[in-house]
Enzyme design. Structure first.
Site, PDB file in Angstrom:
ATOM      1  N   CYS A 125       0.092 -14.489 -12.010  1.00  0.00           N
ATOM      2  CA  CYS A 125       0.103 -15.781 -11.488  1.00  0.00           C
ATOM      3  C   CYS A 125      -1.181 -16.425 -12.004  1.00  0.00           C
ATOM      4  O   CYS A 125      -0.953 -17.536 -12.692  1.00  0.00           O
ATOM      5  CB  CYS A 125      -0.003 -15.719 -10.124  1.00  0.00           C
ATOM      6  SG  CYS A 125       0.342 -17.340  -9.146  1.00  0.00           S
ATOM      7  N   CYS A 211      -5.161 -18.217  -2.238  1.00  0.00           N
ATOM      8  CA  CYS A 211      -5.926 -17.020  -2.485  1.00  0.00           C
ATOM      9  C   CYS A 211      -7.143 -17.223  -1.980  1.00  0.00           C
ATOM     10  O   CYS A 211      -8.293 -16.667  -2.531  1.00  0.00           O
ATOM     11  CB  CYS A 211      -5.882 -16.807  -4.086  1.00  0.00           C
ATOM     12  SG  CYS A 211      -4.185 -16.435  -4.478  1.00  0.00           S
ATOM     13  N   CYS A 234     -10.491 -15.138 -11.908  1.00  0.00           N
ATOM     14  CA  CYS A 234      -9.144 -15.343 -12.337  1.00  0.00           C
ATOM     15  C   CYS A 234      -8.763 -15.244 -13.905  1.00  0.00           C
ATOM     16  O   CYS A 234      -7.734 -15.362 -13.995  1.00  0.00           O
ATOM     17  CB  CYS A 234      -8.800 -16.826 -12.090  1.00  0.00           C
ATOM     18  SG  CYS A 234     -10.194 -17.875 -12.635  1.00  0.00           S
TER      19      CYS A 234
HETATM   20 FE1  SF4 Z   1      -2.065 -17.921  -8.411  1.00  0.00          FE
HETATM   21 FE2  SF4 Z   1      -3.646 -17.270  -6.695  1.00  0.00          FE
HETATM   22 FE3  SF4 Z   1      -4.249 -17.369  -9.237  1.00  0.00          FE
HETATM   23 FE4  SF4 Z   1      -3.956 -19.537  -7.871  1.00  0.00          FE
HETATM   24  S1  SF4 Z   1      -5.647 -18.325  -7.570  1.00  0.00           S
HETATM   25  S2  SF4 Z   1      -3.060 -19.002  -9.961  1.00  0.00           S
HETATM   26  S3  SF4 Z   1      -2.324 -19.141  -6.268  1.00  0.00           S
HETATM   27  S4  SF4 Z   1      -3.093 -15.772  -8.023  1.00  0.00           S
END
Ligand code: SF4
Length: 238
Positions: A125, A211, A234
């Site tokens: 994601c 998140c 991330c």
């Molecule tokens: Fe996806 Fe969570 Fe990453 Fe945002 S922080 S891009 S919702 S996994």
């Protein structure tokens, strides 16, 4: 997109040498002086990225170069308060806010990968909604600045004030790398800098809504990000 494609190997080498030299020479410099070096050196090929947790680096950069590009990544999952902070920053500061978006909307992603990919595969994601759009968005720049600080987490403890982003072949600048949370709070108070209202509502580090959770008293600031998923970054800063 590979940001190296539009640059010659010689230019990439030149940028890397520049980053390594500046990292040594600017280690003890003030944040505004680091940003002034960046804007003098790279001109329009420099931008600041902001998660809109606060506007500290955007504020510092606007002092170094009014009208500087501030890049915001709208994943489609942000809290309304974060979008509101972005809009306020665009209104209040002398900066050019640019919003990047993923290739697919959340609905399109749900149709392709199933709903709540963030619960089942947060790395994918983040790759789709953060890493890929940022790479496309940074393709027109030689250098970018972030609000990374060494005191935020063990993975950020060695962050240079100016370093080399090998993955994107860009100079990466962390003008407040040496700051502490208290330094940030003092700068916000002294200059009346915009902050995300969620910081007054129990959140210490703000990302996408699904998140991010509030943190308890005494808990690490980033403990509220991807809580329980064994994930701490991330992928933007790897
Ligand atoms: Fe996806 Fe969570 Fe990453 Fe945002 S922080 S891009 S919702 S996994």
């Amino acid at each position: 997109m590979d940001t190296t494609t539009s640059r010659s190997a010689a230019r990439v080498e030149e940028l890397r040498d520049l980053a390594e030299r500046a990292g040594r020479e600017l280690e003890d410099a003030d944040a505004v002086d680091i940003l002034r070096w960046a804007t003098d050196t790279f001109g329009d090929r420099f931008c600041v990225t902001s998660s809109m947790e606060d506007a500290v680096v955007a504020h510092l950069a606007s002092r170094a170069r009014p009208g500087v590009d501030v890049v915001f990544l709208d994943t489609g999952y942000h809290f309304p308060e974060t979008i509101g902070t972005r809009d306020a920053v665009a209104t209040v500061l002398d900066v050019n806010v640019r919003t990047l978006t993923p290739a697919r909307t959340v609905a399109e992603q749900d149709a392709e990968w199933g709903p709540r990919l963030h619960e089942r595969d947060p790395d994918r994601c983040c790759a789709l909604r953060k890493v890929a759009p940022l790479e496309r968005g940074l393709a027109g720049y030689d250098a970018w600045a972030t609000g990374l600080r060494r005191d935020e987490s063990p993975t950020r403890a060695d962050t240079p004030v100016v370093g080399w982003d090998a993955r994107r072949a860009l100079v990466k600048i962390a003008p407040i790398a040496r700051w502490t949370q208290d330094d940030v709070a003092a700068y916000v108070a002294e200059h009346g800098v915009l902050t995300n209202p969620l910081l007054q509502d129990g959140y210490a580090s703000i990302g996408c809504a699904p998140c991010t959770r509030r943190v308890a008293e005494g808990e690490d600031a980033r403990a509220g990000r991807w809580a329980g998923l064994g994930k701490t970054e991330c992928g933007l800063h790897g």
